[in-house]
Design a protein around this motif. Structure first.
Motif, PDB file in Angstrom:
ATOM      1  N   VAL A 228      42.346   5.795  51.118  1.00 32.48           N
ATOM      2  CA  VAL A 228      41.639   6.355  50.098  1.00 32.48           C
ATOM      3  C   VAL A 228      40.634   5.324  49.370  1.00 32.48           C
ATOM      4  O   VAL A 228      41.248   4.255  49.121  1.00 32.48           O
ATOM      5  N   ASN A 229      39.607   5.518  49.401  1.00 30.43           N
ATOM      6  CA  ASN A 229      38.615   4.325  48.876  1.00 30.43           C
ATOM      7  C   ASN A 229      38.408   4.563  47.425  1.00 30.43           C
ATOM      8  O   ASN A 229      38.478   5.655  46.926  1.00 30.43           O
ATOM      9  N   LEU A 230      38.558   3.654  46.766  1.00 27.94           N
ATOM     10  CA  LEU A 230      38.301   3.661  45.238  1.00 27.94           C
ATOM     11  C   LEU A 230      36.727   3.994  44.961  1.00 27.94           C
ATOM     12  O   LEU A 230      35.999   3.540  45.696  1.00 27.94           O
ATOM     13  N   PRO A 231      36.403   4.673  43.868  1.00 30.17           N
ATOM     14  CA  PRO A 231      35.109   5.056  43.280  1.00 30.17           C
ATOM     15  C   PRO A 231      34.740   3.419  43.210  1.00 30.17           C
ATOM     16  O   PRO A 231      35.142   2.692  42.534  1.00 30.17           O
ATOM     17  N   ASP A 232      33.287   3.640  43.300  1.00 31.15           N
ATOM     18  CA  ASP A 232      32.777   2.212  43.225  1.00 31.15           C
ATOM     19  C   ASP A 232      32.653   1.895  41.799  1.00 31.15           C
ATOM     20  O   ASP A 232      32.726   0.567  41.256  1.00 31.15           O
ATOM     21  N   GLU A 233      32.492   2.810  40.770  1.00 27.31           N
ATOM     22  CA  GLU A 233      32.480   2.623  39.292  1.00 27.31           C
ATOM     23  C   GLU A 233      33.752   2.028  38.782  1.00 27.31           C
ATOM     24  O   GLU A 233      33.997   1.657  37.755  1.00 27.31           O
ATOM     25  N   VAL A 234      34.784   2.311  39.630  1.00 30.13           N
ATOM     26  CA  VAL A 234      36.288   1.853  39.254  1.00 30.13           C
ATOM     27  C   VAL A 234      36.686   0.308  39.719  1.00 30.13           C
ATOM     28  O   VAL A 234      37.542  -0.118  39.199  1.00 30.13           O
ATOM     29  N   LYS A 235      35.903   0.075  40.834  1.00 28.46           N
ATOM     30  CA  LYS A 235      36.114  -1.206  41.513  1.00 28.46           C
ATOM     31  C   LYS A 235      36.252  -2.265  40.376  1.00 28.46           C
ATOM     32  O   LYS A 235      36.877  -3.146  40.373  1.00 28.46           O
TER      33      LYS A 235
ATOM     34  N   PHE B 155      41.324  12.434  48.467  1.00 26.30           N
ATOM     35  CA  PHE B 155      40.066  11.934  48.612  1.00 26.30           C
ATOM     36  C   PHE B 155      39.969  11.092  49.951  1.00 26.30           C
ATOM     37  O   PHE B 155      39.022  10.075  50.263  1.00 26.30           O
ATOM     38  N   ARG B 156      41.017  11.294  50.753  1.00 22.46           N
ATOM     39  CA  ARG B 156      41.128  10.384  51.911  1.00 22.46           C
ATOM     40  C   ARG B 156      39.998  10.484  52.633  1.00 22.46           C
ATOM     41  O   ARG B 156      39.282  11.506  52.808  1.00 22.46           O
TER      42      ARG B 156
ATOM     43  N   ASP C  40      30.792   5.497  47.035  1.00 22.20           N
ATOM     44  CA  ASP C  40      29.743   5.925  46.210  1.00 22.20           C
ATOM     45  C   ASP C  40      29.653   7.594  46.257  1.00 22.20           C
ATOM     46  O   ASP C  40      28.621   8.251  45.942  1.00 22.20           O
ATOM     47  N   GLU C  41      30.578   8.218  46.780  1.00 25.61           N
ATOM     48  CA  GLU C  41      30.564   9.673  46.909  1.00 25.61           C
ATOM     49  C   GLU C  41      31.621  10.433  45.899  1.00 25.61           C
ATOM     50  O   GLU C  41      31.476  11.767  45.997  1.00 25.61           O
ATOM     51  N   TYR C  42      31.817   9.842  44.787  1.00 29.75           N
ATOM     52  CA  TYR C  42      32.660  10.520  43.910  1.00 29.75           C
ATOM     53  C   TYR C  42      31.871  10.855  42.650  1.00 29.75           C
ATOM     54  O   TYR C  42      31.043  10.202  42.233  1.00 29.75           O
ATOM     55  N   THR C  43      32.235  11.835  42.006  1.00 28.13           N
ATOM     56  CA  THR C  43      31.414  12.649  40.778  1.00 28.13           C
ATOM     57  C   THR C  43      32.258  11.881  39.590  1.00 28.13           C
ATOM     58  O   THR C  43      33.479  11.005  39.886  1.00 28.13           O
TER      59      THR C  43
ATOM     60  N   GLU D 285      33.665  12.811  36.978  1.00 29.60           N
ATOM     61  CA  GLU D 285      34.982  13.401  36.894  1.00 29.60           C
ATOM     62  C   GLU D 285      36.212  12.951  37.886  1.00 29.60           C
ATOM     63  O   GLU D 285      37.316  12.823  37.342  1.00 29.60           O
ATOM     64  N   GLU D 286      35.905  12.786  39.171  1.00 26.58           N
ATOM     65  CA  GLU D 286      36.595  12.534  40.018  1.00 26.58           C
ATOM     66  C   GLU D 286      36.954  10.735  39.875  1.00 26.58           C
ATOM     67  O   GLU D 286      38.313  10.368  39.979  1.00 26.58           O
ATOM     68  N   ALA D 287      36.087  10.227  39.576  1.00 28.17           N
ATOM     69  CA  ALA D 287      36.542   8.665  39.168  1.00 28.17           C
ATOM     70  C   ALA D 287      37.229   8.493  38.106  1.00 28.17           C
ATOM     71  O   ALA D 287      38.297   7.647  37.881  1.00 28.17           O
ATOM     72  N   ASP D 288      37.055   9.519  36.963  1.00 28.36           N
ATOM     73  CA  ASP D 288      37.929   9.490  35.851  1.00 28.36           C
ATOM     74  C   ASP D 288      39.345   9.723  36.343  1.00 28.36           C
ATOM     75  O   ASP D 288      40.462   9.445  35.484  1.00 28.36           O
TER      76      ASP D 288
END
Length: 147
Positions: A124-131, A84-85, A90-93, A95-98
């Protein structure tokens, strides 16, 4: 009269700041001319302000997570996240955030800040929903550690 002194003091501080800036710029200019540093190595003048910081802490929790103390990359059994580098938060699905959550919730709370620094060093940026979950864990650890 007091107002005149205040205005004079502010003007004097402005002049001192301008002279300090000029001296600093000349120093870096000489270093570049001598080949001691490249123009890209000159420190940036202004650091952008993080508008997401709540301002309720002496040191912003979000900044402290991103301030890489060590430049050594440490893996937390998360090598697969390197794919995911360069992707924005904000570009993660979902499933990817999981996938990030799976790593997050299998580590100890004292490892989370190091994990985030490792991800940052690996670009590698964290998904927004995980931050928010990361900030919550780090914040809770701080509170419990401070007591």
């Amino acid at each position: 009269m007091l107002m005149l002194y205040a205005v004079g003091a502010i003007a004097l501080l402005g002049i001192i700041a301008a002279v300090a800036h000029w001296v600093r710029a000349k120093r870096y200019e000489r270093m570049v001319r001598r080949g001691e540093i490249s123009p890209e190595e000159i420190p940036q003048e202004v650091n952008p302000v993080d508008m997401e910081c709540c301002g309720q802490h002496e040191v912003c929790e979000k900044d402290s997570l991103l301030a890489a103390i060590s430049k050594d990359v440490e893996y937390y059994n998360d090598e697969e996240l390197d794919r995911f580098r360069g992707r924005e938060g904000d570009e993660y699905t979902p499933e990817e955030a999981d996938e990030f959550r799976d790593v997050l919730y299998t580590m100890r709370s004292d490892e989370v800040a190091g994990w985030v620094r490792s991800l940052q060093l690996r670009m590698v940026n964290l998904p927004d929903e995980v931050k928010d979950e990361v900030f919550l864990i780090v914040g809770e650890r701080r509170v419990s550690h401070a007591q």
